[in-house]
Design an enzyme around this catalytic site. Structure first.
Site, PDB file in Angstrom:
ATOM      1  N   ASP A 116      36.116  36.266  56.797  1.00  6.31           N
ATOM      2  CA  ASP A 116      35.119  36.900  55.933  1.00  6.31           C
ATOM      3  C   ASP A 116      34.313  35.845  55.185  1.00  6.31           C
ATOM      4  O   ASP A 116      34.101  35.928  53.977  1.00  6.31           O
ATOM      5  CB  ASP A 116      35.786  37.856  54.940  1.00  6.31           C
ATOM      6  CG  ASP A 116      34.765  38.798  54.278  1.00  6.31           C
ATOM      7  OD1 ASP A 116      33.699  39.022  54.883  1.00  6.31           O
ATOM      8  OD2 ASP A 116      35.043  39.290  53.175  1.00  6.31           O
ATOM      9  N   GLY A 136      35.344  45.910  46.254  1.00  5.20           N
ATOM     10  CA  GLY A 136      35.919  47.083  46.877  1.00  5.20           C
ATOM     11  C   GLY A 136      37.428  47.032  46.984  1.00  5.20           C
ATOM     12  O   GLY A 136      38.080  48.070  47.122  1.00  5.20           O
ATOM     13  N   MET A 137      38.024  45.832  46.932  1.00  5.64           N
ATOM     14  CA  MET A 137      39.472  45.703  47.060  1.00  5.64           C
ATOM     15  C   MET A 137      40.178  45.593  45.718  1.00  5.64           C
ATOM     16  O   MET A 137      41.327  46.009  45.578  1.00  5.64           O
ATOM     17  CB  MET A 137      39.804  44.460  47.896  1.00  5.64           C
ATOM     18  CG  MET A 137      39.452  44.572  49.357  1.00  5.64           C
ATOM     19  SD  MET A 137      40.656  45.551  50.254  1.00  5.64           S
ATOM     20  CE  MET A 137      42.115  44.518  50.107  1.00  5.64           C
ATOM     21  N   GLY A 138      39.523  45.003  44.722  1.00  4.11           N
ATOM     22  CA  GLY A 138      40.204  44.797  43.457  1.00  4.11           C
ATOM     23  C   GLY A 138      39.307  44.153  42.421  1.00  4.11           C
ATOM     24  O   GLY A 138      38.097  44.056  42.591  1.00  4.11           O
ATOM     25  N   VAL A 148      38.937  40.760  39.545  1.00  4.95           N
ATOM     26  CA  VAL A 148      39.339  39.373  39.319  1.00  4.95           C
ATOM     27  C   VAL A 148      39.177  39.042  37.842  1.00  4.95           C
ATOM     28  O   VAL A 148      38.110  39.268  37.260  1.00  4.95           O
ATOM     29  CB  VAL A 148      38.504  38.396  40.164  1.00  4.95           C
ATOM     30  CG1 VAL A 148      39.048  36.973  40.020  1.00  4.95           C
ATOM     31  CG2 VAL A 148      38.511  38.814  41.629  1.00  4.95           C
ATOM     32  N   LEU A 169      36.130  38.189  35.728  1.00  6.68           N
ATOM     33  CA  LEU A 169      35.272  37.349  36.569  1.00  6.68           C
ATOM     34  C   LEU A 169      34.471  38.159  37.577  1.00  6.68           C
ATOM     35  O   LEU A 169      33.402  37.729  37.997  1.00  6.68           O
ATOM     36  CB  LEU A 169      36.123  36.310  37.312  1.00  6.68           C
ATOM     37  CG  LEU A 169      36.669  35.163  36.455  1.00  6.68           C
ATOM     38  CD1 LEU A 169      37.726  34.386  37.220  1.00  6.68           C
ATOM     39  CD2 LEU A 169      35.546  34.242  36.015  1.00  6.68           C
ATOM     40  N   GLY A 170      34.974  39.274  38.018  1.00  2.87           N
ATOM     41  CA  GLY A 170      34.245  40.064  39.004  1.00  2.87           C
ATOM     42  C   GLY A 170      35.061  41.243  39.463  1.00  2.87           C
ATOM     43  O   GLY A 170      36.215  41.435  39.070  1.00  2.87           O
ATOM     44  N   ALA A 171      34.444  42.058  40.312  1.00  3.45           N
ATOM     45  CA  ALA A 171      35.118  43.225  40.862  1.00  3.45           C
ATOM     46  C   ALA A 171      34.509  43.539  42.212  1.00  3.45           C
ATOM     47  O   ALA A 171      33.341  43.233  42.469  1.00  3.45           O
ATOM     48  CB  ALA A 171      34.983  44.428  39.927  1.00  3.45           C
ATOM     49  N   LYS A 211      43.609  37.987  40.752  1.00  4.20           N
ATOM     50  CA  LYS A 211      43.050  39.106  41.497  1.00  4.20           C
ATOM     51  C   LYS A 211      44.086  40.208  41.601  1.00  4.20           C
ATOM     52  O   LYS A 211      45.178  40.007  42.149  1.00  4.20           O
ATOM     53  CB  LYS A 211      42.602  38.673  42.891  1.00  4.20           C
ATOM     54  CG  LYS A 211      41.898  39.809  43.640  1.00  4.20           C
ATOM     55  CD  LYS A 211      40.939  39.288  44.689  1.00  4.20           C
ATOM     56  CE  LYS A 211      40.046  40.401  45.225  1.00  4.20           C
ATOM     57  NZ  LYS A 211      38.985  39.913  46.107  1.00  4.20           N
TER      58      LYS A 211
END
Length: 605
Positions: free
Chosen positions: A146, A33-35, A37, A29-31, A50
């Site tokens: 955030d 800076g932290m991890g 998905v 689904l996405g990426a 995640k």
């Protein structure tokens, strides 16, 4: 294989796990800076899984403890405030958690689809729905911290706020323990940017005001770059709300109160909810036509019963077992049946998961930035560090953080190519690869370039120093590892604009090579790595990961502070493997190594 059309997910990539814990994965689904998905299935429903990056977690036990605490907080959030937490493993390496899949699109995607600001009725609806979620969260004395367009998911029946808790766990980890805050610069509140006050629900209200201004104006009210310039404007200047004022004066006045510098003067989320509710009810479809069409695709995908096949792979010794995962092995508690399956020799089996039709809620990974606090926020210093630029570091969208320019020109025999660091062998006439940056919206991953977060550049045997400099061809070749630069103090001149690496407050920049902060001392570290210590301030240049802005801070820790020499005079970060590159207008970022002139740094004694 699950058909992903309409899901918002892309296919799994070569390095992605096929299972996390007991959850089989269908797509990415996405990426950020932290991890990363992933789209998975659990107990007959779609989930968004995640998984934190191993490079972020490291061996930091304090990080893991705080991550577990935030998972507990996430589980406390009231129904409807966010996508519910369904599963997690805080002890896995790296840890992960799963929430319900949201069949929607981010506000950023919606504005792009609509090709302009949202209409007035959609803005009021956005305010009502977001304020409702925040009011419920604030009643528990919790804060999102955030809120930004990529964390607002529009759905057919309203919206959902996502990514609660993920930013907070990083705020007190090793990565951000020394005078730093977490958030996305363009949507930070003044007290968040300066660190002068304890964060509260008023911090989220300020961010909501910025989100509404973005939806109405196409950009946040203080600018959309990531760095010290936008933080300065947030603390000292007034927002630009003119497009919103022309569209809906009443809402513009309300947003202006949300953006008050003093948290005590801002309305509460409950007060915003009451104000926005006066305009209801809102007729369906709730959103403009292009947005509704995309949301209908997501909803159709979520409602369709699918079968997910997870093929098994042979285990050592020829016995079949489950597909590679990230968090469990056959026979563990996460998958107790896997051990029994592994004992059945002679054929390969597949695990089939059937999905029930359930109301579900897509989580796309957002980019959360760890920022060094400005040491001076109320008074500017004179000299080259005293005036913040009109724009700063990297853009809020990491996909925009691409550099232009390419090296050209022949290198005379016996001379090093422009950008070669002291002591660096000159690469042969091989071709350097540009690769394709595929971090749209979330700063994640590359296509054709193995320089993804946590993956070091590959090695190579450099030929004699008389060989010509390589020319980038877009092939995605890894940057060649070179010996570290000679010890001593140097300035580093960029091959694209001739400017040098400088420090402005807690951020990096490219400025005059005669600037007092343009001198950097090489401090050797293990494995051919080194730190770059500013000769004036004693602080180190550090990266927050691939496609993130680069800052300057405490040298006491190693995370993000380690660099190595790459081919053609590049400086490669040990956190994410990206090359030091120019930002869009000022500041520095790390980007996929492609041999651009903007990534070439010539050291000068």
């Amino acid at each position: 294989m699950l058909e992903l059309t309409g899901s918002g997910a892309g296919p799994l990539e070569a390095g992605d796990p096929r299972r996390i814990g007991s959850i089989p994965l269908a797509g990415r689904l996405g990426a950020g800076g932290m991890g990363r998905v992933y789209l998975g299935v659990r107990e007959g429903r779609y989930v968004a899984v995640k998984q934190l990056l191993a490079s972020v977690v490291g061996e930091d036990e304090d990080f893991v403890r705080r991550f577990g605490h935030e998972l507990d907080n996430l589980a406390r959030l009231p129904e409807g405030a966010t996508a519910p937490l369904l599963d997690s493993d805080r002890t896995a390496r790296p840890p992960w958690f799963a929430t319900a899949y949201v069949p929607g699109i981010t506000l950023k995607e919606a504005v792009d689809l609509h090709r302009g600001p949202l209409p007035a009725h959609a803005l009021w609806l956005l305010l009502r729905e977001a304020a409702s979620s925040l009011a419920a969260v604030h009643a528990l004395d919790m804060v999102h911290r955030d809120l930004k367009p990529s964390n607002v998911m529009l759905t057919l029946d309203g919206l959902t706020l996502i990514d609660f808790g993920v930013a907070r766990v990083a705020e007190q980890s090793q990565l951000t323990r020394t005078g730093m805050v977490v958030g996305t610069p363009a949507y930070m509140a003044p007290e968040q940017a300066s660190g002068k006050r304890r964060l509260s629900g008023a911090t989220d209200v300020f961010a909501l005001g910025s989100v509404l201004a973005y939806a109405a104006c196409g950009q946040p009210p203080f600018g959309d770059e990531s760095g010290h310039g936008v933080l300065y404007r947030i603390v000292h200047e007034q927002p630009d709300l003119e497009p919103l004022r022309e569209l809906e004066p009443e809402l513009a006045d309300l947003v202006a109160t949300c953006l008050d510098k003093d948290p005590g003067n801002r309305p509460s989320a409950a007060g915003l909810l009451e104000r926005a509710s006066r305009l209801g009810p809102f007729a369906t479809p709730l959103w403009p036509a292009a947005i509704t069409e995309r949301l209908s695709e997501r909803a159709a995908f979520a409602a369709d019963v699918r079968e997910v096949d997870v093929p098994t792979l042979p285990l050592a010794g020829g016995k079949p077992g489950t597909a590679p995962d990230a968090g469990s092995a056959p026979g563990t508690a996460a998958d107790p049946a896997a051990g029994a399956r592994a004992q059945r020799p002679g054929r390969s089996r597949r695990t089939r998961v059937f999905l029930a039709v359930v109301p579900v809620v897509v989580v796309a990974g957002g980019t959360t930035l760890a920022l060094q606090l400005l040491p001076h926020t109320t008074e500017l210093r004179s000299g080259p560090q005293g005036t913040p630029p009109a724009s700063a570091s990297a853009p809020a969208d990491p996909a925009a953080a691409t550099a232009a320019g390419s090296p050209s020109g022949a290198v005379p025999p016996g001379q090093s190519p422009a950008g070669a660091l002291p002591g660096e062998p000159v690469p042969d006439g091989g071709q350097g690869g540009a690769g394709t940056n595929a971090g749209a919206g979330n700063g994640g991953g590359n296509s054709g370039n193995p320089g993804t977060p946590g993956t070091p550049p590959g090695g190579g045997n450099p030929p004699p120093a008389s060989a010509p400099a390589p020319k980038p061809t877009g092939g995605g070749t890894k940057p060649t590892t070179a010996p570290p630069p000679a010890s001593g103090t140097h300035s580093y001149r960029n091959g694209n604009n001739g400017r040098c690496i400088t420090q402005v407050f807690g951020a990096s920049d490219h400025g005059s090579c005669s600037d007092s902060t343009a001198r950097w001392t090489v401090r050797s570290a293990s494995g051919g790595n080194f730190k770059l210590v500013n000769a004036q301030t004693g602080q180190c240049l550090y990266s927050n990961g691939l496609n993130q802005a680069v800052f300057v801070g405490d040298c006491a820790q190693d995370i993000g502070r380690l660099w190595r020499s790459g081919a053609g005079g590049t400086l490669v970060s040990g956190l994410g493997g990206g090359c030091l590159d120019l930002g869009m207008s000022s500041g520095l970022v790390t980007a996929s190594c492609g041999g651009q002139a903007s990534q070439r740094w010539t050291s000068q004694g």
